[in-house]
Motif scaffolding. Structure first.
Motif, PDB file in Angstrom:
ATOM      1  N   PRO A   1      80.112 135.945 104.542  1.00  0.00           N
ATOM      2  CA  PRO A   1      79.862 137.348 104.303  1.00  0.00           C
ATOM      3  C   PRO A   1      78.759 137.789 103.549  1.00  0.00           C
ATOM      4  O   PRO A   1      77.582 138.138 103.989  1.00  0.00           O
ATOM      5  CB  PRO A   1      80.659 138.708 104.287  1.00  0.00           C
ATOM      6  CG  PRO A   1      82.219 137.514 104.315  1.00  0.00           C
ATOM      7  CD  PRO A   1      81.254 135.807 104.017  1.00  0.00           C
ATOM      8  N   ASP A   2      78.355 136.543 102.286  1.00  0.00           N
ATOM      9  CA  ASP A   2      77.568 137.738 101.114  1.00  0.00           C
ATOM     10  C   ASP A   2      76.034 137.009 101.336  1.00  0.00           C
ATOM     11  O   ASP A   2      74.892 137.663 101.608  1.00  0.00           O
ATOM     12  CB  ASP A   2      78.012 137.473 100.198  1.00  0.00           C
ATOM     13  CG  ASP A   2      79.167 139.156  99.469  1.00  0.00           C
ATOM     14  OD1 ASP A   2      79.220 139.394 100.283  1.00  0.00           O
ATOM     15  OD2 ASP A   2      79.941 138.300  98.820  1.00  0.00           O
TER      16      ASP A   2
ATOM     17  N   GLN B   1      74.626 137.980 104.178  1.00  0.00           N
ATOM     18  CA  GLN B   1      73.873 139.766 104.761  1.00  0.00           C
ATOM     19  C   GLN B   1      72.413 138.889 103.475  1.00  0.00           C
ATOM     20  O   GLN B   1      71.501 139.934 104.307  1.00  0.00           O
ATOM     21  CB  GLN B   1      74.688 140.259 104.260  1.00  0.00           C
ATOM     22  CG  GLN B   1      74.874 141.872 103.902  1.00  0.00           C
ATOM     23  CD  GLN B   1      75.274 142.813 103.279  1.00  0.00           C
ATOM     24  OE1 GLN B   1      75.340 142.557 101.775  1.00  0.00           O
ATOM     25  NE2 GLN B   1      75.177 144.070 103.478  1.00  0.00           N
TER      26      GLN B   1
ATOM     27  N   ARG C   1      68.873 140.205 105.738  1.00  0.00           N
ATOM     28  CA  ARG C   1      68.356 141.102 105.137  1.00  0.00           C
ATOM     29  C   ARG C   1      67.191 140.482 104.307  1.00  0.00           C
ATOM     30  O   ARG C   1      66.033 141.617 104.681  1.00  0.00           O
ATOM     31  CB  ARG C   1      68.713 141.849 104.546  1.00  0.00           C
ATOM     32  CG  ARG C   1      70.347 142.886 104.899  1.00  0.00           C
ATOM     33  CD  ARG C   1      71.224 143.587 102.877  1.00  0.00           C
ATOM     34  NE  ARG C   1      70.606 144.210 102.889  1.00  0.00           N
ATOM     35  CZ  ARG C   1      70.494 145.693 101.763  1.00  0.00           C
ATOM     36  NH1 ARG C   1      71.994 145.204 101.487  1.00  0.00           N
ATOM     37  NH2 ARG C   1      69.581 146.031 101.800  1.00  0.00           N
TER      38      ARG C   1
END
Length: 208
Positions: free
Chosen positions: A59-60, A63, A67
């Motif tokens: 997930p990190d 993300q 971004r």
């Protein structure tokens, strides 16, 4: 060419379709600084992200990827736009600090060797992993390892998978060079080139 394509995209997005009164919601996106980045092609590198990539990412990491793609990471310039900071400039060179500037465009960071240091830190981790894999004893069976595909409800037949370490399992004399500390020269036995790769792994017996 790029400017004409960008103008065409903006005009098309503003016109919209007759079904929604002649204007789509994305027509306004061409005038929004961050959300309208999809209509810009200049100086952009294409990046394809498949569904398999998305499902396999942590997930990190996912993300960060999304971004960074839309330039909404908390860089000094973005923090200033969002009203969270008064100084959008780089502490080293004084220029506006966007994501591209942080990664590779600061002249002071380049002259002080900061980009080289970051590059070497990452490469040293990769080189250490390759070196450990290279020094492992070769398996008795040097054939490549394959994955058998079976139909739903069926069982895999015994003896169908071959033991091995991938390409490194096909030879026992792999050699490696990494572009760390000193300037690496590409092995002339492999190829004659002036290019400077980060790492080279080759086996004399494999190519003989």
């Amino acid at each position: 060419m790029g400017n004409s394509r960008q103008r065409s995209a903006k005009e098309a997005s503003k016109k919209g379709s007759p079904s929604d009164g002649g204007r789509l919601k994305n027509g306004k996106s061409s005038s929004i600084k961050k959300q309208g980045r999809w209509v810009i092609w200049e100086a952009a590198r294409q990046r394809k992200v498949t569904w398999n990539d998305i499902w396999s990412m942590e997930p990190d990491r996912l993300q960060f990827l999304l971004r960074s793609e839309y330039d909404v990471l908390p860089s000094p310039t973005n923090l200033a736009v969002w009203g969270l900071s008064d100084d959008p400039n780089c502490k080293l060179c004084g220029k506006p600090t966007n994501f591209e500037h942080i990664l590779s465009s600061c002249s002071v960071a380049l002259s002080e060797g900061r980009y080289t240091w970051r590059h070497d830190q990452i490469l040293s981790v990769l080189a250490d992993s390759f070196e450990k894999a290279r020094k492992r004893p070769p398996p008795k069976d040097k054939r490549l390892k394959f994955i058998n595909v079976v139909r739903a409800g069926e069982r895999e037949k015994s003896g169908g998978t071959l033991e091995g370490r991938g390409l490194l399992g096909t030879a026992g004399d792999w050699q490696m060079r990494a572009d760390l500390k000193t300037r690496m020269q590409f092995p002339t036995k492999v190829a004659s080139t002036y290019k400077r790769p980060d790492e080279v792994i080759w086996s004399p017996s494999y190519w003989s």
